[in-house]
Design an enzyme around this catalytic site. Sequence first.
Site, PDB file in Angstrom:
ATOM      1  CG  ASP A  16      -5.343 -14.531 -17.107  1.00 31.30           C
ATOM      2  OD1 ASP A  16      -6.382 -15.213 -17.093  1.00 31.30           O
ATOM      3  OD2 ASP A  16      -4.912 -13.857 -16.153  1.00 31.30           O
TER       4      ASP A  16
ATOM      5  CE  LYS B  51       6.689  -6.346 -17.166  1.00 26.48           C
ATOM      6  NZ  LYS B  51       6.313  -7.373 -16.254  1.00 26.48           N
TER       7      LYS B  51
ATOM      8  CE  LYS C 294       0.501   2.188 -15.432  1.00 29.20           C
ATOM      9  NZ  LYS C 294      -0.762   1.756 -14.890  1.00 29.20           N
TER      10      LYS C 294
ATOM     11  CG  HIS D 175       6.839  -1.206 -15.326  1.00 30.13           C
ATOM     12  ND1 HIS D 175       6.726  -1.464 -16.657  1.00 30.13           N
ATOM     13  CD2 HIS D 175       6.125  -2.185 -14.698  1.00 30.13           C
ATOM     14  CE1 HIS D 175       5.970  -2.549 -16.834  1.00 30.13           C
ATOM     15  NE2 HIS D 175       5.603  -3.003 -15.665  1.00 30.13           N
TER      16      HIS D 175
ATOM     17  NE  ARG E  50       9.459   3.555  -1.796  1.00 32.14           N
ATOM     18  CZ  ARG E  50       8.710   4.234  -0.934  1.00 32.14           C
ATOM     19  NH1 ARG E  50       8.917   4.129   0.359  1.00 32.14           N
ATOM     20  NH2 ARG E  50       7.767   5.033  -1.349  1.00 32.14           N
TER      21      ARG E  50
ATOM     22  CE  LYS F 216       4.049  -8.346  -8.188  1.00 28.89           C
ATOM     23  NZ  LYS F 216       2.804  -7.929  -8.812  1.00 28.89           N
TER      24      LYS F 216
ATOM     25  NE  ARG G 158       6.411  10.861  -2.242  1.00 29.53           N
ATOM     26  CZ  ARG G 158       5.472  11.584  -1.623  1.00 29.53           C
ATOM     27  NH1 ARG G 158       5.771  12.755  -1.109  1.00 29.53           N
ATOM     28  NH2 ARG G 158       4.242  11.115  -1.496  1.00 29.53           N
TER      29      ARG G 158
ATOM     30  NE  ARG H  19      -1.948  10.413  -6.498  1.00 28.76           N
ATOM     31  CZ  ARG H  19      -2.521  11.323  -5.727  1.00 28.76           C
ATOM     32  NH1 ARG H  19      -2.006  11.658  -4.575  1.00 28.76           N
ATOM     33  NH2 ARG H  19      -3.622  11.923  -6.111  1.00 28.76           N
TER      34      ARG H  19
ATOM     35  CG  ASP I 208      -3.444  19.627  -5.289  1.00 29.30           C
ATOM     36  OD1 ASP I 208      -3.195  18.881  -6.237  1.00 29.30           O
ATOM     37  OD2 ASP I 208      -4.232  19.333  -4.376  1.00 29.30           O
TER      38      ASP I 208
END
Length: 494
Positions: free
Chosen positions: A21, A150, A184, A242, A336, A339, A349, A372, A400
């Site tokens: 997969d 992993k 990322k 992560h 935190r 799913k 944050r 983000r 921003d």
Amino acid sequence: MENKADFQYPHTFVLLGASGDLAKKKIYPTIWYLYRDNLLPKNTKFIGYARTKQTLEDVKEKSKKYIKVRPGDESKLKEFWEANDYVSGSYDKRVDYEFLNQHISKSEKGPVANRIFYLAVPPTVFEDVTVNIRNACVSIKGYTRVIIEKPFGRDDESSEKLSSHLAGLFKEEQIYRIDHYLGKEMVQNLMTIRFANQIFSPSWNRENIASILISFKEPFGTEGRGGYFDSFGIVRDVMQNHLLQILSLVAMEKPVTLNPNDIRDEKVKVLRHIKPIDLKNLLVGQYVGNPNGQGEEKLGYLDDPTVPKDSVTPTYAVAVIYIDNSRWQGVPFILRCGKALNERKAEVRVQYKDVPGDIFEGHTKRNELVIRVQPGEALYLKLMSKSPGMKFDLMETELDLTYSMRYREADVPDAYERLILDVFTGTQMHFVRNDELKEAWRIFTPVLKKLETERIKPLPYMYGSRGPREADAKLAESDFKYSGSYKWQKPSLD
Ligand SMILES: NC(=O)C1=CN([C@@H]2O[C@H](COP(=O)(O)OP(=O)(O)OC[C@H]3O[C@@H](n4cnc5c(N)ncnc54)[C@H](OP(=O)(O)O)[C@@H]3O)[C@@H](O)[C@H]2O)C=CC1
Ligand SMILES: O=C1O[C@H](COP(=O)(O)O)[C@@H](O)[C@H](O)[C@H]1O
């Protein structure tokens, strides 16, 4: 970057588990994008290896729907598949790897040739595969690197066993442990934000910051993958890797240089200041079906036929972590993840303390720096400002930096693309070192054992909700203030 000069020599990228997969959905598309964009050494061959007896045509067919092809790329794609091959063989017989070795050697003309092995295989065959690569497939005239995915064990003991096994076969410089969150864009940006901006450095500490919330949310459940998930749970699946990786980048001290080992030294150091998590600092949840939902949403975790009916495996967790050093003593780091929640989101944050000696009659709200990670990379700093006009009112607003608006032309690469390219260039900065892994398991193993031996019942939450109600109380008691008063006015693209 170790060795761009190496790019002139032949390279072979061997994908073990090529029938699976991960291979079809992620790795074939990734190597195609790297090839298409001319980022790989010119003379790179790709060999898929798995037990399944199939042809290269079958591999092509299976990965077709995951491979994006832009108009005009067709001939390049043809060229890409011509550089590919497929070899079928067992995972446990040396003779099959000897055959693979001969196959690789055919395209290795010249004095130097490098090999990369990507292990997209289940943990059950991991030991056999690595031993056989070591015994029959290492390059004798160049480097050999192995990329591993992993799970790196399921607790301190099994992870240590795996690490010693690998250490007996390869040097640490040859091992690339993937945590794809490290690939990322915004996770890679953390160090730049922190260490290239004088504005943040002096306030990045316990004197100014009240709490830091690091979240991962996914809007879907296990969807038939419950069998695998049930033996791991969300803490091992997302939090221990992560989220802890993000925490270490947010909390570590400035590394001496950008050398990968200097960075990883600092990550390890900050992890060493964390005590194993206490059960009282962990809240766990498990989703139940939403009777008013559509399709999958109607189903709870326990309705998944591959999950035992009495499973207490968490699909949601909040852990409050304290770092006992002079920078962070007493500041809650709240991890935190969950799913089957209301949205897809990964973010950090950083919530600053209340303004001392407030002269605005209690109307000031905390500053919050939001990084983000996804979806839609953004960095915004929530702050107070005078409302424009004659009035002298306070308003909550933001500075921003939304990537889609500020960098309209920028092409943010996928995490796997960056990481696989890093393996070719020999850059280990964004890979997990052995000692980081050891610290991560030291922090999480005792509480995971407690959860499992005491069969702690997770709190129920509805599919599509924000998680168990009790989680917000946990945030509040960990000095994370949510007022609900902040409103964002999305700027129009015009
Ligand atoms: N550049 C950009 O793209 C920007 C976008 N925005 C958007 O504006 C919106 C609001 O901004 P945001 O910073 O999120 O503002 P808020 O401070 O209002 O935070 C909203 C988030 O708080 C969480 N929340 C809701 N109830 C509670 C509670 N009782 N206790 C604790 N947390 C709670 C929810 O997230 P959760 O369920 O995860 O807890 C919710 O999404 C967001 O959609 C944001 O993405 C804002 C600024 C810039
Ligand atoms: O490692 C994992 O990550 C994915 C989420 O990755 P993302 O890049 O889509 O955010 C998660 O779905 C999976 O359960 C977990 O093993």
